[in-house]
Enzyme design. Structure first.
Site, PDB file in Angstrom:
ATOM      1  N   HIS A  50       0.858  -1.001   0.058  1.00 57.31           N
ATOM      2  CA  HIS A  50       0.056   0.070  -0.091  1.00 57.31           C
ATOM      3  C   HIS A  50       0.914   1.217  -0.094  1.00 57.31           C
ATOM      4  O   HIS A  50       1.766   1.154   0.859  1.00 57.31           O
ATOM      5  CB  HIS A  50      -0.904  -0.021   1.081  1.00 57.31           C
ATOM      6  CG  HIS A  50      -1.900  -0.869   0.976  1.00 57.31           C
ATOM      7  ND1 HIS A  50      -2.996  -0.916   1.972  1.00 57.31           N
ATOM      8  CD2 HIS A  50      -2.137  -2.105   0.459  1.00 57.31           C
ATOM      9  CE1 HIS A  50      -3.865  -1.871   1.696  1.00 57.31           C
ATOM     10  NE2 HIS A  50      -3.502  -2.513   0.722  1.00 57.31           N
ATOM     11  N   TYR A  86      -8.760   5.267   7.988  1.00 56.73           N
ATOM     12  CA  TYR A  86      -8.919   5.498   9.478  1.00 56.73           C
ATOM     13  C   TYR A  86      -9.971   6.688   9.456  1.00 56.73           C
ATOM     14  O   TYR A  86      -9.765   7.788   8.956  1.00 56.73           O
ATOM     15  CB  TYR A  86      -7.591   6.124  10.120  1.00 56.73           C
ATOM     16  CG  TYR A  86      -6.401   5.153   9.966  1.00 56.73           C
ATOM     17  CD1 TYR A  86      -5.747   4.809   8.858  1.00 56.73           C
ATOM     18  CD2 TYR A  86      -6.014   4.474  11.489  1.00 56.73           C
ATOM     19  CE1 TYR A  86      -4.936   3.888   9.127  1.00 56.73           C
ATOM     20  CE2 TYR A  86      -5.179   3.705  11.352  1.00 56.73           C
ATOM     21  CZ  TYR A  86      -4.434   3.048  10.370  1.00 56.73           C
ATOM     22  OH  TYR A  86      -3.652   2.108  10.468  1.00 56.73           O
ATOM     23  N   PRO A 122      -3.267  -0.063  18.936  1.00 53.82           N
ATOM     24  CA  PRO A 122      -3.114  -0.634  17.640  1.00 53.82           C
ATOM     25  C   PRO A 122      -3.094   0.490  16.686  1.00 53.82           C
ATOM     26  O   PRO A 122      -3.003   0.207  15.442  1.00 53.82           O
ATOM     27  CB  PRO A 122      -4.158  -1.662  17.427  1.00 53.82           C
ATOM     28  CG  PRO A 122      -5.294  -1.259  18.406  1.00 53.82           C
ATOM     29  CD  PRO A 122      -4.497  -0.583  19.639  1.00 53.82           C
ATOM     30  N   LYS A 129       1.899  -0.352  14.982  1.00 57.01           N
ATOM     31  CA  LYS A 129       3.250  -0.790  15.320  1.00 57.01           C
ATOM     32  C   LYS A 129       3.922  -2.000  16.012  1.00 57.01           C
ATOM     33  O   LYS A 129       4.754  -2.304  16.115  1.00 57.01           O
ATOM     34  CB  LYS A 129       3.892   0.502  16.254  1.00 57.01           C
ATOM     35  CG  LYS A 129       3.635   2.057  15.342  1.00 57.01           C
ATOM     36  CD  LYS A 129       4.968   1.772  14.426  1.00 57.01           C
ATOM     37  CE  LYS A 129       5.017   3.046  13.312  1.00 57.01           C
ATOM     38  NZ  LYS A 129       4.475   2.539  11.828  1.00 57.01           N
ATOM     39  N   TYR A 140       4.336   6.161  10.050  1.00 56.94           N
ATOM     40  CA  TYR A 140       3.600   5.044   9.595  1.00 56.94           C
ATOM     41  C   TYR A 140       4.352   4.105   8.798  1.00 56.94           C
ATOM     42  O   TYR A 140       4.240   2.890   9.114  1.00 56.94           O
ATOM     43  CB  TYR A 140       2.386   5.459   9.005  1.00 56.94           C
ATOM     44  CG  TYR A 140       1.205   4.493   8.574  1.00 56.94           C
ATOM     45  CD1 TYR A 140       0.318   4.531   9.706  1.00 56.94           C
ATOM     46  CD2 TYR A 140       1.360   3.776   7.570  1.00 56.94           C
ATOM     47  CE1 TYR A 140      -0.757   3.520   9.692  1.00 56.94           C
ATOM     48  CE2 TYR A 140       0.091   2.498   7.648  1.00 56.94           C
ATOM     49  CZ  TYR A 140      -0.687   2.582   8.629  1.00 56.94           C
ATOM     50  OH  TYR A 140      -1.678   1.678   8.523  1.00 56.94           O
TER      51      TYR A 140
HETATM   52  C1  PHB Z   1      -5.445  -4.441  11.051  1.00 54.15           C
HETATM   53  O1  PHB Z   1      -5.395  -4.693   9.825  1.00 54.15           O
HETATM   54  O2  PHB Z   1      -5.302  -5.360  11.972  1.00 54.15           O
HETATM   55  C2  PHB Z   1      -4.870  -3.355  11.434  1.00 54.15           C
HETATM   56  C3  PHB Z   1      -4.523  -2.381  10.436  1.00 54.15           C
HETATM   57  C4  PHB Z   1      -4.167  -1.089  10.964  1.00 54.15           C
HETATM   58  C5  PHB Z   1      -4.146  -0.699  12.204  1.00 54.15           C
HETATM   59  C6  PHB Z   1      -4.360  -1.600  13.259  1.00 54.15           C
HETATM   60  C7  PHB Z   1      -4.752  -3.050  12.991  1.00 54.15           C
HETATM   61  O3  PHB Z   1      -3.661   0.520  12.564  1.00 54.15           O
END
Ligand code: PHB
Length: 391
Positions: A72, A202, A293, A297, A385
């Site tokens: 990505h 997000y 989460p 990280k 990120y």
């Molecule tokens: C996930 O796909 O589990 C996931 C992706 C991004 C995040 C946290 C979890 O920031």
């Protein structure tokens, strides 16, 4: 039994450490309470930083990831009724993330360790560790009904957030104030559905945060902020889809629904264990630190820790140089605190806090506008990120 490095825990930290040590000719034995099937099937994180994928590729465990993972080059931030893309690649000098599930990384590492003659003991119990302040620590455990003694030079505590190895450090040697509990959690689901978006979303909303992630073209991972006491049984599928749509749909995303086959509530904590070493014991990964989460990280920090530990152990075995081992905590914690800050920042920018006023919500929107409209704001997010380079 005797080995050079006894590794407690066959998660990302333990298995990658064993793999890296093997490549420099250092012997290890990995033990874990869980069965191989359990380890290979438990669904956890899914976003790999550039440094993690580079290390997997450079050490010969990246083939399936390159084939089945998804690179990505951007993520989306949804707020105020619109979706704003951050180009991670452009804003980080050509770095990206790869969506490839953690349990697939573990399958790759286990397969490679076993093909290389590695020793992994699954499904063990009753682990005890002695002699950490001497130069011959011993790990004792029960495997197939028999108590086994494993004598080693070093012990690596890679046993995750349910760690027993962290508690081998005597009380009074660890800082106890590096802890934060958040007043919310994430409700996470796995669904048989096509992806709703090419890249992660997000979402900030008046109803709270939501995240659209993915696992594969036919399995999607979605989350929404919830109360930590939420019982998944109170959330039939329809109610879940409605809640996600109410949080993300207003920004213009269309959520593709499907059969939900897993539901769970993830608690939010930040924690750092300092120091991360005691005598011949070195902690790595979630055994030593936890991040919320939101910044994706956790797994990546585990890999970064053992990248440092491998080099420190390498210097010891090659030249009896203990300098890097002595500096382990200090070296690793620089990155850990940067990740703590990033994870806390993403969390506080995107979530709805119980006591939030109109002022707080508008301030969050202004912060999101700064990040998406200012090149320096976007760079700050993209660099963190995609992950700081492994040093
Ligand atoms: C996930 O796909 O589990 C996931 C992706 C991004 C995040 C946290 C979890 O920031």
């Amino acid at each position: 039994m005797r080995t050079q490095v006894g590794i407690v825990g066959a998660g990302p930290a333990g298995l990658m450490l064993s793999h890296l040590l093997h490549q420099r000719g250092i012997d290890s034995v990995v033990i874990d309470l869980k069965t191989r099937e359990d380890i290979e099937e438990t669904i956890k994180a899914g976003v790999l930083e550039q440094g993690t994928t580079d290390l997997m590729n450079a050490t010969g465990v990246g083939d399936r990831m390159r084939r089945d993972g998804f690179v990505h080059h951007g993520i989306n931030l949804a707020f105020s009724g619109a979706i704003h893309r951050i180009d991670l690649y452009e804003n980080s000098g050509g770095r990206a993330v790869t969506v490839y599930p953690q349990h697939e990384v573990l399958k790759d590492l286990i397969a490679r360790r076993l093909a290389d003659g590695g020793d992994i003991r699954f499904g063990i119990s009753d682990t005890t560790v002695d002699g950490l302040t001497g130069d011959r620590p011993t790990i004792s455990f029960v495997a197939e009904g028999q108590r086994q003694q494993l004598e080693c030079d070093f012990v690596a505590g890679c046993d995750g957030s349910q760690t027993c190895t962290r508690f081998l450090m005597p009380e009074g040697t660890i800082r106890t104030d590096f802890f934060r509990q958040y007043p919310f959690a994430w409700f996470g689901i796995l669904a048989e559905a096509p992806p709703s978006s090419d890249e992660l979303i997000y979402a900030h909303s008046d109803r709270g945060f939501a995240l659209i992630s993915t696992r594969s073209p036919s399995v999607q991972r979605l989350y929404f902020q919830c109360d930590p006491a939420t019982d998944p049984a109170d959330w039939p599928d329809d109610r879940i889809w409605e809640e996600i749509a109410a949080r993300v749909g207003t920004a213009g995303a269309t959520i593709k629904t499907g059969k939900i086959f897993a539901k769970g509530v993830l608690q939010f904590r930040s924690y750092v264990c300092e120091p991360m070493q005691y005598g011949r014991l070195f902690l790595a990964g979630d055994a030593a630190h936890t991040v919320p989460p939101t910044g994706a990280k956790g797994l990546n920090l585990a890999i970064a820790d053992v990248h440092v530990l491998d080099r420190a152990l390498g210097a010891y075995y090659e030249a009896r140089d203990t300098g890097l081992l002595e500096a382990y905590t200090q070296t690793v914690l620089k990155r850990v605190w940067r990740a703590q800050h990033f994870s806390w920042w993403m969390t506080s920018m995107l979530h709805r806090f119980a006591e939030a006023t109109g002022f707080d919500l508008r301030r969050q929107i202004a912060e999101l506008e700064t990040i998406t409209s200012s090149p320096s704001g976007s760079r700050l997010l993209a660099e963190n990120y995609t992950g700081l380079p492994l040093t």
